[in-house]
Structure formats: C-alpha cells, structure tokens
Design a protein around this motif. Structure first.
Motif, PDB file in Angstrom:
ATOM      1  N   GLN A 117     -13.566  -0.965   3.785  1.00 22.36           N
ATOM      2  CA  GLN A 117     -13.613  -2.067   2.828  1.00 22.36           C
ATOM      3  C   GLN A 117     -13.899  -3.376   3.562  1.00 22.36           C
ATOM      4  O   GLN A 117     -13.671  -3.464   4.773  1.00 22.36           O
ATOM      5  CB  GLN A 117     -12.270  -2.191   2.105  1.00 22.36           C
ATOM      6  CG  GLN A 117     -11.937  -0.993   1.249  1.00 22.36           C
ATOM      7  CD  GLN A 117     -10.461  -0.950   0.916  1.00 22.36           C
ATOM      8  OE1 GLN A 117      -9.653  -0.421   1.665  1.00 22.36           O
ATOM      9  NE2 GLN A 117     -10.121  -1.531  -0.216  1.00 22.36           N
ATOM     10  N   ARG A 135      -6.122   2.269   5.957  1.00 21.72           N
ATOM     11  CA  ARG A 135      -7.368   1.676   5.484  1.00 21.72           C
ATOM     12  C   ARG A 135      -8.107   0.990   6.640  1.00 21.72           C
ATOM     13  O   ARG A 135      -7.481   0.392   7.506  1.00 21.72           O
ATOM     14  CB  ARG A 135      -7.105   0.612   4.397  1.00 21.72           C
ATOM     15  CG  ARG A 135      -6.594   1.167   3.098  1.00 21.72           C
ATOM     16  CD  ARG A 135      -6.090   0.058   2.205  1.00 21.72           C
ATOM     17  NE  ARG A 135      -5.084  -0.741   2.888  1.00 21.72           N
ATOM     18  CZ  ARG A 135      -3.808  -0.391   2.990  1.00 21.72           C
ATOM     19  NH1 ARG A 135      -3.385   0.705   2.446  1.00 21.72           N
ATOM     20  NH2 ARG A 135      -2.968  -1.157   3.647  1.00 21.72           N
ATOM     21  N   GLU A 144      -4.370  -6.105   3.262  1.00 15.57           N
ATOM     22  CA  GLU A 144      -4.514  -5.705   1.860  1.00 15.57           C
ATOM     23  C   GLU A 144      -3.897  -6.736   0.914  1.00 15.57           C
ATOM     24  O   GLU A 144      -4.536  -7.185  -0.029  1.00 15.57           O
ATOM     25  CB  GLU A 144      -3.861  -4.338   1.635  1.00 15.57           C
ATOM     26  CG  GLU A 144      -4.208  -3.769   0.277  1.00 15.57           C
ATOM     27  CD  GLU A 144      -3.253  -2.681  -0.176  1.00 15.57           C
ATOM     28  OE1 GLU A 144      -2.043  -2.780   0.090  1.00 15.57           O
ATOM     29  OE2 GLU A 144      -3.729  -1.716  -0.798  1.00 15.57           O
ATOM     30  N   GLY A 190       0.823  -1.211   0.000  1.00 18.12           N
ATOM     31  CA  GLY A 190       0.000   0.000   0.000  1.00 18.12           C
ATOM     32  C   GLY A 190       0.852   1.252   0.000  1.00 18.12           C
ATOM     33  O   GLY A 190       2.031   1.218   0.340  1.00 18.12           O
ATOM     34  N   TYR A 244     -10.935  -1.876   7.645  1.00 19.33           N
ATOM     35  CA  TYR A 244     -11.576  -3.072   7.113  1.00 19.33           C
ATOM     36  C   TYR A 244     -12.667  -3.565   8.061  1.00 19.33           C
ATOM     37  O   TYR A 244     -12.544  -3.442   9.282  1.00 19.33           O
ATOM     38  CB  TYR A 244     -10.562  -4.205   6.916  1.00 19.33           C
ATOM     39  CG  TYR A 244      -9.585  -3.952   5.799  1.00 19.33           C
ATOM     40  CD1 TYR A 244      -9.897  -4.304   4.494  1.00 19.33           C
ATOM     41  CD2 TYR A 244      -8.364  -3.348   6.053  1.00 19.33           C
ATOM     42  CE1 TYR A 244      -9.004  -4.068   3.467  1.00 19.33           C
ATOM     43  CE2 TYR A 244      -7.459  -3.109   5.037  1.00 19.33           C
ATOM     44  CZ  TYR A 244      -7.786  -3.472   3.738  1.00 19.33           C
ATOM     45  OH  TYR A 244      -6.897  -3.238   2.724  1.00 19.33           O
ATOM     46  N   SER A 290      -5.908   7.849   1.328  1.00 15.15           N
ATOM     47  CA  SER A 290      -6.668   6.787   1.987  1.00 15.15           C
ATOM     48  C   SER A 290      -8.068   6.741   1.384  1.00 15.15           C
ATOM     49  O   SER A 290      -8.584   7.771   0.957  1.00 15.15           O
ATOM     50  CB  SER A 290      -6.778   7.060   3.487  1.00 15.15           C
ATOM     51  OG  SER A 290      -5.508   7.249   4.046  1.00 15.15           O
ATOM     52  N   PRO A 291      -8.692   5.532   1.353  1.00  9.84           N
ATOM     53  CA  PRO A 291     -10.034   5.441   0.773  1.00  9.84           C
ATOM     54  C   PRO A 291     -11.058   6.208   1.618  1.00  9.84           C
ATOM     55  O   PRO A 291     -10.799   6.561   2.773  1.00  9.84           O
ATOM     56  CB  PRO A 291     -10.324   3.935   0.776  1.00  9.84           C
ATOM     57  CG  PRO A 291      -9.305   3.314   1.649  1.00  9.84           C
ATOM     58  CD  PRO A 291      -8.162   4.245   1.771  1.00  9.84           C
ATOM     59  N   ASP A 337      -2.954   0.953  -6.657  1.00 14.01           N
ATOM     60  CA  ASP A 337      -3.830   1.359  -5.562  1.00 14.01           C
ATOM     61  C   ASP A 337      -4.432   0.151  -4.853  1.00 14.01           C
ATOM     62  O   ASP A 337      -5.405   0.261  -4.120  1.00 14.01           O
ATOM     63  CB  ASP A 337      -4.947   2.261  -6.100  1.00 14.01           C
ATOM     64  CG  ASP A 337      -5.750   1.576  -7.191  1.00 14.01           C
ATOM     65  OD1 ASP A 337      -5.359   0.470  -7.607  1.00 14.01           O
ATOM     66  OD2 ASP A 337      -6.770   2.135  -7.626  1.00 14.01           O
ATOM     67  N   THR A 384      -0.776   6.041   4.094  1.00 12.92           N
ATOM     68  CA  THR A 384      -2.228   5.913   4.019  1.00 12.92           C
ATOM     69  C   THR A 384      -2.713   4.908   5.060  1.00 12.92           C
ATOM     70  O   THR A 384      -1.936   4.092   5.550  1.00 12.92           O
ATOM     71  CB  THR A 384      -2.702   5.444   2.627  1.00 12.92           C
ATOM     72  OG1 THR A 384      -2.092   4.186   2.329  1.00 12.92           O
ATOM     73  CG2 THR A 384      -2.322   6.444   1.558  1.00 12.92           C
ATOM     74  N   ALA A 427      -9.346   9.625   6.345  1.00  9.65           N
ATOM     75  CA  ALA A 427      -9.139  10.137   4.978  1.00  9.65           C
ATOM     76  C   ALA A 427      -8.839  11.632   5.007  1.00  9.65           C
ATOM     77  O   ALA A 427      -8.112  12.140   4.150  1.00  9.65           O
ATOM     78  CB  ALA A 427     -10.371   9.847   4.123  1.00  9.65           C
ATOM     79  N   GLN A 473     -12.955   5.576   8.947  1.00  5.36           N
ATOM     80  CA  GLN A 473     -12.252   5.784   7.673  1.00  5.36           C
ATOM     81  C   GLN A 473     -12.419   7.216   7.188  1.00  5.36           C
ATOM     82  O   GLN A 473     -11.482   7.825   6.674  1.00  5.36           O
ATOM     83  CB  GLN A 473     -12.768   4.793   6.620  1.00  5.36           C
ATOM     84  CG  GLN A 473     -12.063   4.892   5.282  1.00  5.36           C
ATOM     85  CD  GLN A 473     -10.637   4.388   5.317  1.00  5.36           C
ATOM     86  OE1 GLN A 473     -10.385   3.195   5.271  1.00  5.36           O
ATOM     87  NE2 GLN A 473      -9.673   5.297   5.419  1.00  5.36           N
TER      88      GLN A 473
END
Lengths: 286, 242
Positions: free
Chosen positions: A224, A168, B147, A162, A170, A219-220, B74, A166, A213, A209
């Motif tokens: 996810q 993420r 990930e 990644g 989950y 970052s998303p 990504d 950033t 961000a 998240q």
C-alpha cells in the motif's frame, strides 16, 4: 535490569534504618550508577563504529559477516548486494506503545535480528541503522542507505492498530516531480530522494507483501502507499514493513511472528533481486 | 528513650488518623460535586459545537459525507451521510465538516481522530490550498503507527473532498507549527491532495499565484497518480545542494 536489582537491594538496606547500612547502600548505589553510566556510553558508541563511512565498499561495511559470497572478488557484484535494515524509533522515541507495556522500539530490534539472519542466509550483506536503544534522525538513517551502491532499504515497524498477526508493507506515496523532475545539476533533491525509485519500491513491496500474505493470513496481497517520512529521503528501493500490533496481550505472540517475517522479507528481496538494475534507474547513483 | 520514641510515633499516627477521618467526608462531597459538573460541561461543549454549526439559520441543510472507519475493521474508511447545515463559504464549510468529523461517529470504535483533538483554525489560500491547524492532542493522542496515522489523514482529506470542492490540497499544522510527522510515521512536511481535478484547474488558471511565498503549487497530477492517496512535497527545493 541490573539497575533494578541493585536499586531494590539499596532500598532494602535503607529500610533497616541502620546508619552504617545507610551509607553502605548509598555507596553501592553510587557504584551501580557510575558503572551503568560508563557501560551505557560505551554501548552508545559501539554501533557508530559499525556504521560504515560513505567511501567504504559494501564488503567492508559489515564486520560481522567477513566470509560472504562476495569476499573473493575485489569489486561488488553489480546489482543488489546489500540490505539496509531500519529498526524504527529508539532512544526517547518509543514509537507505538501497548497497554501491556510493549514498546515498538524494542520489538523492532528483535525483529531486525531475525530478518538479518534470514537475509544473510540468502547471501545478502546487512547494515542496521541502529543496533541498540538509540534514535538516529530520519535523515541519518536515510543517509546510511544513500551512501551505498546496490542497496535496498527496509524499515521495520509495529503498529498500534490492525488485526493482530497480520503484516502490511508500505511504499512512499507518489512524489510528483517539481521543476520537471531532476534538478538542473542532475542531482536528486534530498527532500524527495525516493521519487526516482518509487517504481522499484512498489515492485519490491509487492514481492515482500506477497510472501508475507502466504505466512500471515489476513494480510493484504499487495503493498500500500502512505506518506512515510522515513522513505521520502531514501535514494534506494525502500519499503516499510508494519506488524500488527503492540496491543496483543502477550509479547510472545509477536516474538513467534519474527522468524516468519524474517523469512518472508528475505524471500521477497531475493525475488526482487533480478528486477534491480542500477543503470536503468533515472537519476540512479553512480 | 526507645519507648518514648514509640510513644511519640504512635501519638502522631493516631492524630493523623483522626484528621484523615474528619477530612474524608469533605473530600467525598467534593468528588460528588465534580462528578456532577463534568457531564454538564461535556454537554455544554457538545451544545457549543452544534450551536456553531447551526449559528446561521439561512444555511441550507445538506447531506455531507463523513469518512469514518468502516465496520469491517480492516483499516478502510466508509462514508456516512450526515445532514448538516453547511455554509456556502468554503473555509467555514470546511471547518463545519471537520468539527463534525472530530466529534466522531455514533460508534466510538469507528473514530479515526482522537476524541480530545480540536480544530484550532482553518485557512483557505487563493490557490485552493487549505491549511488545517489542529491542537496538540491530534499528534499526542493518536495511536502511533503507519496504518492509524494514514487513516486519520485519509479521513480528513476524503471528507473535505466530498463536501468542499474548492480545496485542492491540504496542509496540516499542529498548534500552528509545521511538524515533521503526525505521530512518528506520517509525513506532514508536505501537503496532501484533496481534489485532484480542482488542483489541475487551479494550476492552469493561476500558475504564478504563490511563487513568491514559501508554498508552491505542484504540476498537474496524472490520472494514474491520483488513484492512490497522493502526497507531494511543497517545499522550495534547494538548487545547489551538493
């Protein structure tokens, strides 16, 4: 660290070749080894005393925060009171390892400290699944959250992939119901304890998240889904936060992220607080 | 006494230097020889791989979609069309596409699976559950992380979904064993959805096919749940746990 220093001393003495130094060095080494073994054992025992038994109410769960907002009321306030913080891996399991010698199991402990501070500043009680370099099983960690009322579970990870810098969030992937959802006994099967909480987990994940961000570009925008073993057996809104990554050259790059990550998680959990209603959860704990 | 010692040590060292000097050219030659052998064996391995794919000349060449990492870096996957001779037999076809997926894309940076991982076996149960047995390198060489592990499994399930519609679910084994996680994060105790529609059809057609065995089919998935990478535990649930 202590071991390394003393060992180096020992080697130097042995290299002089003199017999008396030889013996002196060896004795010192033995002393150092004995000292470390004893202190290591007491270190391993210490955190277990902080793990509260299932019957303990959340106020007494954390001896480090004696004067919280809830201390004046005898019963816990309904709703979200407690965050179970899970620094992943530990012990022989180092998790992700970077080329620069950065270990996921060490970094997550540092992150946990910052996240804990930020959460406590927002009035939450915090329990950690591990305080030192030890490795409780997935089920042991889940059990700590499952024994609590009004808790959320946050697992901390550092990835090996990644975009560096950033973060993420989950949530466990969908767990389709077996035999029509709940067991006939009305109990949630341990193997899929997360199933009734998935909706709330998604909500919590999106809040955290969203806050991450803002602070960490790239970052998303929303949480996810992934089949994460740790989250599946957790009977509480549960998320995994993964920071990128152990492949950075300088460990300081990760250390600098810790306060921002702590702040974002604390804000995300605070935003989620009004959405958390125990009575509304199908199969929620009593 | 002391000078004799020094003499002996120096003599010993001198002898060692002479022996090392004599042995060095032999060692150098051996290194050269092994360096020659290695690329050959690698090439051989690749040839064996392609040979197994082209073993049957009657197999039609089709465009198979293989999901490797996308150029955007990504964490997403992108399909790459590769013309492959594929068998009509689903289990063999699955093996062929997975071997190509393992062999990797032209750009090694876009790999999703470790280069030293090998597919040991692939089974297809009558209910559409595929069982892929990978070598230990699949678990030990993959970069640890949610990930990277999720991307590896996604690349396998999406590649299978594109080329082998008969497979409804996929169970991943490591060296013939069921393992708890791939590399510390991703849950391998359950099975992964490959073709949700196929799972529905197989479910309604043969509902009680495997109830006696340890693997049990899940009820049909709702369209909402199939939009994500869906995971389901297929273990028998204990009826009276507490």
């Amino acid at each position: 660290m202590l071991l390394k220093v003393r060992n180096r001393d020992d080697q130097r003495r042995q290299r002089t070749g003199h017999n008396s130094f030889h013996y002196a060095g060896f004795t010192l080494f033995l002393l150092a080894a004995t000292f470390l073994t004893v202190s290591g054992q007491s270190g391993a025992q210490a955190p277990t005393t902080q793990n509260p038994p299932a019957s303990v109410t959340p106020q007494n769960a954390n001896p480090q925060t004696p004067n919280t907002v809830f201390s004046d009321s005898p019963r816990p306030r309904p709703g979200l009171n407690l965050v179970v913080l899970d620094p992943a891996h530990g012990g022989t399991d180092t998790g992700a390892r970077g080329t620069g010698g950065i270990r996921e199991s060490e970094i997550v402990l540092q992150f946990a400290l910052q996240v804990r501070r930020a959460l406590e500043a927002q009035g939450f009680q915090v329990i950690q699944t591990r305080m030192a370099n030890e490795n409780p099983s997935f089920d042991d960690r889940s059990a700590m959250a499952n024994a609590q009322v009004g808790a959320v579970f946050v697992s901390l990870h550092v990835s090996s992939t990644g975009l560096p810098g950033t973060v993420r969030v989950y949530v466990n992937s969908d767990l389709p119901p077996t035999s029509g959802g709940r067991e006939a006994s009305g109990l949630i099967p341990w193997d899929r304890a997360q199933a009734p909480f998935l909706f709330l987990s998604h909500k919590l994940g999106d809040f955290v998240q969203g806050n991450l961000a803002v602070r960490f570009r790239g970052s998303p925008g929303s949480a996810q889904a992934a089949a994460i073993r740790q989250l599946r057996t957790t009977a509480a809104p549960a998320i995994a936060v993964e920071i990128s990554s152990v492949s950075v050259n300088d460990r300081l790059d990760l250390d600098r992220m810790a306060p921002g990550v702590g702040d974002a998680i604390a804000r995300g959990v605070t935003d989620f607080r009004p959405s958390y209603v125990v009575a509304g959860i199908p199969g929620g704990l009593p | 006494m002391n000078t004799r010692w020094v003499g002996m040590v120096l003599g010993g060292l001198f002898g060692a230097v002479i022996i090392a000097g004599l042995y060095f050219p032999i060692l150098k030659q051996r290194v050269k020889q092994t360096a020659k052998i290695q690329p050959q064996s690698e090439e051989q391995a690749r040839r064996e791989l392609t040979q197994s794919l082209t073993a049957n000349p009657t197999e039609a060449r089709v465009n198979a979609k293989l999901f490797w990492a996308s150029n955007a870096h990504d964490g997403s996957l992108a399909p790459v069309s590769v013309e492959l001779p594929l068998s009509n037999e689903p289990a063999l076809r699955a093996k062929q596409v997975l071997n190509t997926l393992l062999a990797g894309p032209a750009d090694p940076e876009l790999r999703t699976l470790p280069p030293d991982a090998v597919l040991l076996a692939f089974y297809l149960l009558p209910d559409g559950t595929g069982i892929a047995d990978f070598s230990e390198a699949m678990a030990s060489s993959i970069p640890s992380g949610i990930e990277s592990e999720q991307r590896a499994v996604d690349s396998i399930t999406r590649t299978l979904a594109a080329s082998v519609p008969q497979i409804t679910r996929l169970k991943i084994l490591i060296h013939g064993q069921e393992v708890e996680t791939l590399a510390g994060h991703l849950d391998l105790t359950g099975s992964f959805v490959v073709n949700p529609r196929g799972a529905q059809a197989a479910n309604s057609a043969q509902p009680d096919l495997l109830t006696s065995s340890s693997i049990r089919l899940e009820p049909p998935l709702t369209p909402a749940s199939t939009s994500r990478q869906t995971y389901a535990a297929t273990r028998e649930q204990p009826t009276n746990s507490r």
